[in-house]
Motif scaffolding. Structure first.
Motif, PDB file in Angstrom:
ATOM      1  N   THR A  57       0.852  -1.195   0.000  1.00  0.00           N
ATOM      2  CA  THR A  57       0.000   0.000   0.000  1.00  0.00           C
ATOM      3  C   THR A  57       0.885   1.243   0.000  1.00  0.00           C
ATOM      4  OG1 THR A  57      -0.084  -0.041   2.410  1.00  0.00           O
ATOM      5  CG2 THR A  57      -1.880  -1.119   1.251  1.00  0.00           C
ATOM      6  N   PRO A  58       0.430   2.423  -0.425  1.00  0.00           N
ATOM      7  CA  PRO A  58      -0.915   2.688  -0.942  1.00  0.00           C
ATOM      8  C   PRO A  58      -1.190   2.005  -2.285  1.00  0.00           C
ATOM      9  CG  PRO A  58       0.273   4.761  -0.418  1.00  0.00           C
ATOM     10  CD  PRO A  58       1.259   3.652  -0.353  1.00  0.00           C
ATOM     11  N   ARG A  59      -2.419   1.506  -2.380  1.00  0.00           N
ATOM     12  CA  ARG A  59      -2.845   0.826  -3.610  1.00  0.00           C
ATOM     13  C   ARG A  59      -3.866   1.661  -4.389  1.00  0.00           C
ATOM     14  NH1 ARG A  59      -4.322  -5.209  -1.202  1.00  0.00           N
ATOM     15  NH2 ARG A  59      -2.187  -5.913  -0.859  1.00  0.00           N
ATOM     16  N   ILE A  60      -4.276   2.779  -3.824  1.00  0.00           N
ATOM     17  CA  ILE A  60      -5.391   3.541  -4.387  1.00  0.00           C
ATOM     18  C   ILE A  60      -4.981   5.000  -4.580  1.00  0.00           C
ATOM     19  CG2 ILE A  60      -7.766   4.353  -3.950  1.00  0.00           C
ATOM     20  CD1 ILE A  60      -7.744   1.352  -4.149  1.00  0.00           C
ATOM     21  N   MET A  67     -10.436   6.715 -10.572  1.00  0.00           N
ATOM     22  CA  MET A  67      -9.457   6.312  -9.563  1.00  0.00           C
ATOM     23  C   MET A  67      -8.453   5.364 -10.192  1.00  0.00           C
ATOM     24  SD  MET A  67     -11.743   3.456  -7.528  1.00  0.00           S
ATOM     25  CE  MET A  67     -10.371   2.694  -6.678  1.00  0.00           C
ATOM     26  N   ASN A  69      -6.167   1.930  -9.206  1.00  0.00           N
ATOM     27  CA  ASN A  69      -5.898   0.912  -8.199  1.00  0.00           C
ATOM     28  C   ASN A  69      -4.751   0.026  -8.639  1.00  0.00           C
ATOM     29  OD1 ASN A  69      -6.668  -2.164  -8.570  1.00  0.00           O
ATOM     30  ND2 ASN A  69      -8.022  -0.963  -9.909  1.00  0.00           N
ATOM     31  N   ALA A  70      -3.976  -0.398  -7.644  1.00  0.00           N
ATOM     32  CA  ALA A  70      -2.929  -1.392  -7.886  1.00  0.00           C
ATOM     33  C   ALA A  70      -3.000  -2.395  -6.750  1.00  0.00           C
ATOM     34  CB  ALA A  70      -1.561  -0.733  -7.969  1.00  0.00           C
ATOM     35  N   VAL A  71      -4.143  -3.086  -6.660  1.00  0.00           N
ATOM     36  CA  VAL A  71      -4.349  -4.057  -5.594  1.00  0.00           C
ATOM     37  C   VAL A  71      -3.453  -5.276  -5.811  1.00  0.00           C
ATOM     38  CG1 VAL A  71      -6.043  -5.656  -4.586  1.00  0.00           C
ATOM     39  CG2 VAL A  71      -6.673  -3.276  -5.023  1.00  0.00           C
ATOM     40  N   GLN A  74      -5.118  -9.513  -5.007  1.00  0.00           N
ATOM     41  CA  GLN A  74      -5.212 -10.151  -3.690  1.00  0.00           C
ATOM     42  C   GLN A  74      -6.387 -11.121  -3.685  1.00  0.00           C
ATOM     43  OE1 GLN A  74      -5.391  -7.550  -0.300  1.00  0.00           O
ATOM     44  NE2 GLN A  74      -5.944  -9.211   1.098  1.00  0.00           N
ATOM     45  N   LEU A 270     -17.621   1.264  -5.526  1.00  0.00           N
ATOM     46  CA  LEU A 270     -16.755   1.626  -4.405  1.00  0.00           C
ATOM     47  C   LEU A 270     -17.127   2.977  -3.809  1.00  0.00           C
ATOM     48  CD1 LEU A 270     -13.334   0.448  -5.864  1.00  0.00           C
ATOM     49  CD2 LEU A 270     -15.086  -0.874  -4.675  1.00  0.00           C
TER      50      LEU A 270
ATOM     51  N   GLU B 206      -5.106   4.325   6.577  1.00  0.00           N
ATOM     52  CA  GLU B 206      -4.584   3.891   5.283  1.00  0.00           C
ATOM     53  C   GLU B 206      -5.406   4.563   4.186  1.00  0.00           C
ATOM     54  OE1 GLU B 206      -2.413   3.138   2.861  1.00  0.00           O
ATOM     55  OE2 GLU B 206      -1.727   1.518   4.181  1.00  0.00           O
ATOM     56  N   ARG B 207      -4.778   4.761   3.036  1.00  0.00           N
ATOM     57  CA  ARG B 207      -5.492   5.277   1.878  1.00  0.00           C
ATOM     58  C   ARG B 207      -6.521   4.225   1.445  1.00  0.00           C
ATOM     59  NH1 ARG B 207      -3.911   9.501  -1.952  1.00  0.00           N
ATOM     60  NH2 ARG B 207      -2.150  10.069  -0.646  1.00  0.00           N
ATOM     61  N   MET B 208      -7.789   4.599   1.385  1.00  0.00           N
ATOM     62  CA  MET B 208      -8.843   3.625   1.107  1.00  0.00           C
ATOM     63  C   MET B 208      -9.510   3.875  -0.241  1.00  0.00           C
ATOM     64  SD  MET B 208     -10.695   3.504   4.816  1.00  0.00           S
ATOM     65  CE  MET B 208      -9.759   3.026   6.271  1.00  0.00           C
ATOM     66  N   GLY B 209     -10.025   2.793  -0.823  1.00  0.00           N
ATOM     67  CA  GLY B 209     -10.879   2.957  -1.996  1.00  0.00           C
ATOM     68  C   GLY B 209     -12.312   3.134  -1.526  1.00  0.00           C
ATOM     69  N   GLY B 217      -8.218  -2.289  -1.168  1.00  0.00           N
ATOM     70  CA  GLY B 217      -7.244  -1.205  -1.351  1.00  0.00           C
ATOM     71  C   GLY B 217      -6.366  -0.981  -0.132  1.00  0.00           C
ATOM     72  N   CYS B 218      -6.849  -1.354   1.041  1.00  0.00           N
ATOM     73  CA  CYS B 218      -6.145  -0.991   2.283  1.00  0.00           C
ATOM     74  C   CYS B 218      -5.726  -2.210   3.083  1.00  0.00           C
ATOM     75  CB  CYS B 218      -7.021  -0.072   3.122  1.00  0.00           C
ATOM     76  SG  CYS B 218      -8.596  -0.816   3.615  1.00  0.00           S
TER      77      CYS B 218
END
Lengths: 303, 243
Positions: A57-60, A67, A69-71, A74, A270, B206-209, B217-218
């Motif tokens: 993280t950060p993933r968002i 937006m 995202n780079a999750v 998972q 989201l 944490e940075r959240m979606g 995301g977190c």
């Protein structure tokens, strides 16, 4: 009474609204807040052979009208998906679900699909050859017609269920890739996955996302998605599930006019967890407004 | 979790960068102190997660710091305006392990979620000590509010311009406590981790979606497996955290 029912590769669904993979988990999080049986179906969290934690993280990162995202895919791995997630989903969703599968080799894809194939809950497969988040992974399959066809053929070999291939927009000629998948035995095309993007933090002067780049989604990419669906519709005979920036019932109709048989909703879930329910509720009145009695009749109507 | 439109009752500056917003509406989805809300702001795609400072049957108090475009926009909002809010997000603090003398340690804008928790534990008859850490005297907020609850309040400032000079951990050493609850920046957490002599709970940022567990995301790794800060957190127990 308007008709919102759609036939998606031999399975009739009540409406063409499908939450997109990665924005809806395995459904039960949303089932806590509304009855998800109103959905046409949904595409569950991208599943791989082995469990994955994903990226740091950060993933968002937020963008104007969207937006990143780079999750990094998972998920608990296919074994746990079958033993833990699908039973939980069954308790709150009584329709066939779309199984989204990713992999890092042709064998990975075939293995995961083969494991899931015996699950009665699964109506369709959606094979992600386009996730831009994993180094040396999915990206490479979706950027070449040959590699995409190779994955398609391998998966086709292990399942008789309807098979959608989910394509990346980060290519020079998406039509060639769609045609290659069709020729290799795909029953449909899902498009588009996220577009590669980046944000930079002015204070740190570094990319916001730990992975530096990520997948850009949201209303900002809708015109790109519409254009690509339009192009692919003219080149293939198999159905298309259109996605990219869908947020309203009007967006659903626009995407179907471009050539989509069904539509997925991603990023909007989201920011508004009730988005799909509300789109489904709005559809009949928006259809009436535009003189549509039967949604099937408008598929590809813009051509 | 519920979604609703909430009327802003007030939105006042507590310091030059910290504001207190009170919104009116259904609070039935809140199950524990330390939970958060997620606010939809005009023109912003993602919602803004903000911890709940206090709540009752009909209102929610948010104390937030202006750190970027979203919170800047919040600070401009006026009483009477209506805001779209997801309420009842996250696990919140669990109250049942704290013994008789819980310690609350808040660093800067990490302080607000401790307020309703402290209120509840004082009501439950606990002897509560609160350490509030700031950089300097100009940044101080909520000190009087905690005192009014009946807590023993210690303020630390890094520059010594008010209260005890130094960090929250400098004040911790002299206190006899049975458990701790904390929220604040990561360097403070690491200092607490090497100072604390009891079990406790940390509330993470944490940075959240999405803020409700859908997007992954977190995520973080814990000794009890992968967790989502927004859904399985933001509060984690000391024993499960991997530093």
């Amino acid at each position: 009474m308007v008709n919102t029912k759609i036939n998606l590769c031999g399975i009739e669904i009540d409406n063409p609204v499908i939450p997109a993979s990665g924005t809806f988990g395995f459904g039960y999080e949303f089932a806590e807040i509304y009855d998800i049986n109103c959905l046409g179906t949904f595409s569950f969290k991208g599943t791989t052979k082995d469990p994955r934690f994903g990226n740091p993280t950060p993933r968002i990162a937020e963008c104007d009208s969207g937006m990143i995202n780079a999750v990094g895919l998972q998920n608990p791995g296919v074994e746990k998906v079958i033993s833990d997630e699908l039973p939980k989903l069954k308790a709150c969703f009584n329709k066939p679900v779309m199984a989204n599968v990713s992999g890092f080799s042709v064998e990975d894809y075939a293995y995961t699909v083969e494991q899931l194939d015996s699950q009665d809950q699964i109506g369709w497969f959606e094979v992600n050859v386009s996730c831009p988040n994993v180094h040396g992974g999915g990206m490479s399959f979706g950027t070449s017609p040959e590699a995409a066809a190779e994955v398609t053929a391998a998966v086709r070999n292990v399942t008789d269920k309807p098979l959608f291939i989910k394509l990346s927009p980060n290519v020079t000629d998406i039509v060639a890739i769609a045609k290659a998948c069709e020729a290799a035995g795909a029953d449909g095309i899902s498009m588009i996955n996220t577009m590669l993007g980046m944000r930079i933090d002015l204070k740190t002067r570094r990319p916001v996302i730990a992975n530096k780049m990520g997948g850009f989604s949201g209303p900002a990419i809708k015109p790109v998605a519409l254009r690509m669906v339009y192009q692919v519709y003219e080149a293939v005979k198999i159905p298309i599930i259109g996605m990219g920036g869908i947020a309203t019932a009007k967006d659903v109709i626009e995407m179907m006019l471009a050539g989509a048989t069904a539509v997925q909703v991603g990023a909007q879930n989201l920011v508004d967890p009730f988005a799909c329910r509300d789109i489904i509720n709005d559809l009949p009145s928006v259809m009436k407004k535009y003189g549509i009695d039967d949604l099937t009749s408008i598929i590809g109507g813009a051509h | 979790m519920t979604q609703g439109l909430y009327e802003i009752i007030k939105n006042d500056a507590l310091t030059s960068t910290v504001y207190k917003m009170v919104i009116k509406g259904d609070t039935s989805a809140i199950t524990a102190p330390g939970q958060f809300v997620n606010l939809k702001l005009e023109g912003k795609f993602l919602r803004r997660p903000i911890s709940i400072c206090d709540y009752d049957d009909t209102s929610i108090t948010l104390v937030y710091k202006v750190v970027g475009e979203g919170t800047e926009q919040m600070a401009e909002m006026k009483a009477g305006e209506v805001i779209d809010v997801l309420v009842g997000l996250g696990n919140g603090y669990s109250l049942d392990k704290c013994g008789e003398k819980p310690l609350f340690i808040g660093g800067g804008v990490g302080i607000p979620p401790l307020y309703n928790l402290c209120k509840k534990l004082i009501k439950a008859g606990k002897t509560c000590t609160v350490i509030l850490g700031f950089n300097n005297a100009d940044e101080i907020f909520l000190e009087d509010d905690f005192k009014a609850l009946g807590a023993n309040v210690i303020v630390t400032t890094v520059d010594g311009s008010y209260g005890t000079k130094g960090f929250v951990t400098d004040a911790m050493k002299d206190i006899n406590y049975t458990y701790f609850f904390t929220c604040g920046p990561m360097p403070m957490f690491k200092a607490i981790e090497s100072t604390a002599v009891t079990s406790g709970q940390y509330s993470f940022e944490e940075r959240m979606g999405c803020g409700f567990g859908a997007c992954m995301g977190c995520s973080c790794k814990t000794k009890y497996g992968n967790k989502r800060i927004c859904k399985d957190g933001p509060v984690l127990e000391r024993e499960e955290i991997i530093w």
